[in-house]
Design a protein around this motif. Structure first.
Motif, PDB file in Angstrom:
ATOM      1  N   GLY A 124       0.700  -1.239   0.174  1.00  0.00           N
ATOM      2  CA  GLY A 124       0.119  -0.171   0.069  1.00  0.00           C
ATOM      3  C   GLY A 124       0.843   1.125   0.106  1.00  0.00           C
ATOM      4  N   THR A 125       2.084   1.056  -0.055  1.00  0.00           N
ATOM      5  CA  THR A 125       3.002   2.298   0.001  1.00  0.00           C
ATOM      6  C   THR A 125       3.312   2.757  -1.479  1.00  0.00           C
ATOM      7  OG1 THR A 125       4.833   0.804  -0.092  1.00  0.00           O
ATOM      8  CG2 THR A 125       4.179   1.434   2.156  1.00  0.00           C
ATOM      9  N   THR A 126       3.609   3.975  -1.563  1.00  0.00           N
ATOM     10  CA  THR A 126       3.955   4.460  -3.010  1.00  0.00           C
ATOM     11  C   THR A 126       4.994   5.547  -2.629  1.00  0.00           C
ATOM     12  OG1 THR A 126       2.378   6.318  -2.662  1.00  0.00           O
ATOM     13  CG2 THR A 126       1.646   4.422  -3.814  1.00  0.00           C
ATOM     14  N   PRO A 127       5.891   6.048  -3.702  1.00  0.00           N
ATOM     15  CA  PRO A 127       6.838   6.736  -3.346  1.00  0.00           C
ATOM     16  C   PRO A 127       6.584   8.007  -3.021  1.00  0.00           C
ATOM     17  CG  PRO A 127       7.004   5.808  -5.867  1.00  0.00           C
ATOM     18  CD  PRO A 127       5.756   5.594  -5.304  1.00  0.00           C
ATOM     19  N   ASP A 128       5.422   8.565  -3.005  1.00  0.00           N
ATOM     20  CA  ASP A 128       5.151   9.851  -2.804  1.00  0.00           C
ATOM     21  C   ASP A 128       3.988  10.153  -1.812  1.00  0.00           C
ATOM     22  OD1 ASP A 128       3.323   9.132  -4.300  1.00  0.00           O
ATOM     23  OD2 ASP A 128       3.710  10.819  -6.009  1.00  0.00           O
ATOM     24  N   SER A 129       3.839   9.248  -0.831  1.00  0.00           N
ATOM     25  CA  SER A 129       2.816   9.115   0.061  1.00  0.00           C
ATOM     26  C   SER A 129       3.182   8.372   1.389  1.00  0.00           C
ATOM     27  CB  SER A 129       1.481   8.414  -0.365  1.00  0.00           C
ATOM     28  OG  SER A 129       1.460   7.215  -0.024  1.00  0.00           O
TER      29      SER A 129
ATOM     30  N   MET B 133       8.437 -11.140   4.025  1.00  0.00           N
ATOM     31  CA  MET B 133       7.760 -10.064   3.177  1.00  0.00           C
ATOM     32  C   MET B 133       8.530  -8.766   3.438  1.00  0.00           C
ATOM     33  SD  MET B 133       5.957  -8.776   0.770  1.00  0.00           S
ATOM     34  CE  MET B 133       5.055 -10.520   0.499  1.00  0.00           C
ATOM     35  N   LYS B 134       8.938  -8.199   2.167  1.00  0.00           N
ATOM     36  CA  LYS B 134       9.688  -7.184   2.318  1.00  0.00           C
ATOM     37  C   LYS B 134       8.851  -5.749   1.692  1.00  0.00           C
ATOM     38  CE  LYS B 134      14.388  -5.391   1.579  1.00  0.00           C
ATOM     39  NZ  LYS B 134      15.635  -5.624   0.740  1.00  0.00           N
ATOM     40  N   GLY B 135       8.652  -4.710   2.399  1.00  0.00           N
ATOM     41  CA  GLY B 135       7.661  -3.605   1.876  1.00  0.00           C
ATOM     42  C   GLY B 135       8.803  -2.881   0.828  1.00  0.00           C
ATOM     43  N   HIS B 136       7.850  -2.250   0.015  1.00  0.00           N
ATOM     44  CA  HIS B 136       8.507  -1.446  -0.989  1.00  0.00           C
ATOM     45  C   HIS B 136       8.144  -0.132  -0.821  1.00  0.00           C
ATOM     46  CE1 HIS B 136      10.814  -0.926  -4.742  1.00  0.00           C
ATOM     47  NE2 HIS B 136       9.677  -1.049  -5.702  1.00  0.00           N
ATOM     48  N   TYR B 137       9.272   0.943  -1.059  1.00  0.00           N
ATOM     49  CA  TYR B 137       8.751   2.374  -0.938  1.00  0.00           C
ATOM     50  C   TYR B 137       8.570   2.604   0.406  1.00  0.00           C
ATOM     51  CZ  TYR B 137       8.530   2.273  -6.136  1.00  0.00           C
ATOM     52  OH  TYR B 137       8.978   1.922  -7.261  1.00  0.00           O
ATOM     53  N   THR B 138       9.550   2.192   1.421  1.00  0.00           N
ATOM     54  CA  THR B 138       9.137   2.676   2.675  1.00  0.00           C
ATOM     55  C   THR B 138       9.504   3.895   2.997  1.00  0.00           C
ATOM     56  OG1 THR B 138       9.742   0.190   3.349  1.00  0.00           O
ATOM     57  CG2 THR B 138       9.949   1.819   4.802  1.00  0.00           C
ATOM     58  N   ASP B 139      10.108   4.718   2.170  1.00  0.00           N
ATOM     59  CA  ASP B 139      10.329   6.069   2.449  1.00  0.00           C
ATOM     60  C   ASP B 139       9.606   7.004   2.738  1.00  0.00           C
ATOM     61  OD1 ASP B 139      13.417   6.104   0.907  1.00  0.00           O
ATOM     62  OD2 ASP B 139      11.863   4.934  -0.286  1.00  0.00           O
ATOM     63  N   ASP B 140       9.318   7.658   3.691  1.00  0.00           N
ATOM     64  CA  ASP B 140       8.440   8.623   4.428  1.00  0.00           C
ATOM     65  C   ASP B 140       7.262   7.939   4.829  1.00  0.00           C
ATOM     66  OD1 ASP B 140      10.121  10.933   3.859  1.00  0.00           O
ATOM     67  OD2 ASP B 140       9.255  10.890   1.813  1.00  0.00           O
ATOM     68  N   VAL B 141       7.113   6.577   4.931  1.00  0.00           N
ATOM     69  CA  VAL B 141       5.954   6.084   5.394  1.00  0.00           C
ATOM     70  C   VAL B 141       5.712   6.494   6.844  1.00  0.00           C
ATOM     71  CG1 VAL B 141       5.172   3.823   6.441  1.00  0.00           C
ATOM     72  CG2 VAL B 141       6.001   3.928   4.126  1.00  0.00           C
ATOM     73  N   ASP B 142       4.571   6.714   7.072  1.00  0.00           N
ATOM     74  CA  ASP B 142       4.165   7.445   8.371  1.00  0.00           C
ATOM     75  C   ASP B 142       4.315   6.730   9.591  1.00  0.00           C
ATOM     76  OD1 ASP B 142       3.379   9.895   7.133  1.00  0.00           O
ATOM     77  OD2 ASP B 142       1.282   9.225   6.786  1.00  0.00           O
ATOM     78  N   THR B 143       4.030   5.435   9.486  1.00  0.00           N
ATOM     79  CA  THR B 143       4.060   4.610  10.678  1.00  0.00           C
ATOM     80  C   THR B 143       5.211   3.320  10.405  1.00  0.00           C
ATOM     81  OG1 THR B 143       2.137   3.357   9.900  1.00  0.00           O
ATOM     82  CG2 THR B 143       1.999   5.094  11.475  1.00  0.00           C
ATOM     83  N   PRO B 144       6.350   3.606  10.196  1.00  0.00           N
ATOM     84  CA  PRO B 144       7.336   2.548  10.048  1.00  0.00           C
ATOM     85  C   PRO B 144       7.218   1.414  11.230  1.00  0.00           C
ATOM     86  CG  PRO B 144       8.452   4.373  10.769  1.00  0.00           C
ATOM     87  CD  PRO B 144       7.049   4.832  10.439  1.00  0.00           C
TER      88      PRO B 144
ATOM     89  N   SER C 217      18.807  14.194 -16.815  1.00  0.00           N
ATOM     90  CA  SER C 217      18.933  12.889 -16.662  1.00  0.00           C
ATOM     91  C   SER C 217      17.640  11.901 -17.155  1.00  0.00           C
ATOM     92  CB  SER C 217      19.304  12.378 -14.933  1.00  0.00           C
ATOM     93  OG  SER C 217      17.925  12.486 -14.411  1.00  0.00           O
ATOM     94  N   GLU C 218      16.723  12.532 -17.058  1.00  0.00           N
ATOM     95  CA  GLU C 218      15.238  12.132 -17.400  1.00  0.00           C
ATOM     96  C   GLU C 218      14.668  10.946 -16.485  1.00  0.00           C
ATOM     97  OE1 GLU C 218      13.260  12.823 -20.345  1.00  0.00           O
ATOM     98  OE2 GLU C 218      14.453  14.409 -20.700  1.00  0.00           O
ATOM     99  N   ARG C 219      15.470  10.820 -15.506  1.00  0.00           N
ATOM    100  CA  ARG C 219      14.918   9.820 -14.423  1.00  0.00           C
ATOM    101  C   ARG C 219      13.504  10.212 -13.611  1.00  0.00           C
ATOM    102  NH1 ARG C 219      18.500   6.019 -12.658  1.00  0.00           N
ATOM    103  NH2 ARG C 219      20.295   5.497 -14.135  1.00  0.00           N
ATOM    104  N   TRP C 220      13.482  11.533 -13.541  1.00  0.00           N
ATOM    105  CA  TRP C 220      12.345  12.060 -12.963  1.00  0.00           C
ATOM    106  C   TRP C 220      11.016  11.501 -13.807  1.00  0.00           C
ATOM    107  CZ3 TRP C 220       9.073  15.166 -16.034  1.00  0.00           C
ATOM    108  CH2 TRP C 220       9.832  15.744 -17.348  1.00  0.00           C
ATOM    109  N   ARG C 221      11.195  11.188 -14.884  1.00  0.00           N
ATOM    110  CA  ARG C 221       9.853  10.717 -15.489  1.00  0.00           C
ATOM    111  C   ARG C 221       9.141   9.494 -14.820  1.00  0.00           C
ATOM    112  NH1 ARG C 221       9.078  13.939 -20.148  1.00  0.00           N
ATOM    113  NH2 ARG C 221      10.662  14.964 -20.965  1.00  0.00           N
ATOM    114  N   LYS C 222      10.170   8.540 -14.247  1.00  0.00           N
ATOM    115  CA  LYS C 222       9.384   7.381 -13.923  1.00  0.00           C
ATOM    116  C   LYS C 222       8.805   7.604 -12.652  1.00  0.00           C
ATOM    117  CE  LYS C 222      11.275   3.349 -11.278  1.00  0.00           C
ATOM    118  NZ  LYS C 222      12.494   2.437 -10.963  1.00  0.00           N
ATOM    119  N   TRP C 223       8.892   8.634 -12.084  1.00  0.00           N
ATOM    120  CA  TRP C 223       8.248   8.934 -10.868  1.00  0.00           C
ATOM    121  C   TRP C 223       6.855   9.906 -11.008  1.00  0.00           C
ATOM    122  CZ3 TRP C 223      10.063   5.307  -7.905  1.00  0.00           C
ATOM    123  CH2 TRP C 223      11.144   5.168  -8.057  1.00  0.00           C
TER     124      TRP C 223
END
Length: 256
Positions: A69-74, A97-108, A160-166
């Protein structure tokens, strides 16, 4: 599936040739929005994978990266889904199980409470570094200097154009400069990890550090910000002191 097998075969051939100990592999998908989200889908994927790996005499993974339920920007995390996927990974592959996009998760701290055995963190740490550099540039401006650091960082990320992925679905097809200011900043901070070693970025950073040197140890400041962010996860995942506990079970040469 074929790509997973190819990568594992190569990794195992190198490991065995170098006489290295077993590797804890992880499998999953690299999709910014989506991936292994439903219990049915992850069970079907793991059954196919288990059969394929066994047929090629390859080791089974220790971790399965799923969509919790995680995303890169929430900051969202779906604990109910996590518990279901944890059970599926254990049943089908005896894996964690390993969580993807844990960055900035409110309740790690909800990760271990849900049985999750690992977390992917990365873009968020580069964003911490970028925010620290922005703060240093603000200090630099107060001192009447201009290294051009953030403009250089911005230009490098955009090029770099890498920003387009997100990009979000509704942002697809938009030029970078036409995105909202807050989204531009987020994309620059998140995409900074791709360009820190660019020569222009390194030169601008060196100028910035030189300009603020009489008032702040810039390198120490950035490292402090990064360490603080890492400690946040270490406390949430109950990892403080883990290195000492692991060392107690290892021999002098590092083997179990």
């Amino acid at each position: 599936m074929d790509r997973t097998v190819t990568l594992l075969q190569h990794a195992e051939s190198v490991r065995q040739a170098e006489k290295q100990p077993p590797v804890a592999y992880e499998v999953g998908t690299d999709q910014p929005r989506g991936g292994l989200a439903s219990e049915e889908r992850i069970r079907a994927f793991l059954r196919r994978l288990r059969s394929t790996l066994d047929a090629h005499n390859l080791p089974r993974p220790s971790f399965v990266v799923g969509d919790l339920g995680t995303t890169p920007d929430s900051g969202r995390f779906n604990a109910d889904r996590a518990r279901r996927l944890v059970t599926a990974a254990s049943d089908e592959m005896n894996a964690l199980m390993k969580g993807h996009y844990t960055d900035d998760v409110d309740t790690p701290s909800a990760y271990p409470l849900s049985g999750v055995g690992g977390a992917n963190v990365g873009p968020g740490l580069s964003a911490v570094e970028a925010r620290a550099v922005r703060d240093l540039e603000a200090l630099e401006a107060q001192l009447g200097n201009d290294s051009g650091m953030i403009e250089t960082l911005r230009a490098a990320v955009v090029e770099s154009e890498r920003w387009r992925k997100w990009l979000r679905p509704e942002e697809q097809g938009h030029a970078f400069e036409n995105l909202p200011e807050d989204r531009q900043r987020w994309l620059i901070n998140t995409g900074s990890r791709y360009v820190w070693t660019d020569s222009d970025v390194q030169e601008a950073r060196a100028r910035l550090y030189e300009h603020v040197a009489p008032y702040r140890d810039a390198e120490a400041y950035v490292l402090w910000r990064l360490k603080t962010a890492i400690l946040h996860y270490m406390h949430a995942f109950n990892l403080v002191g883990l290195t000492d506990r692991l060392a107690a079970h290892l021999s002098d040469d590092g083997s179990p």
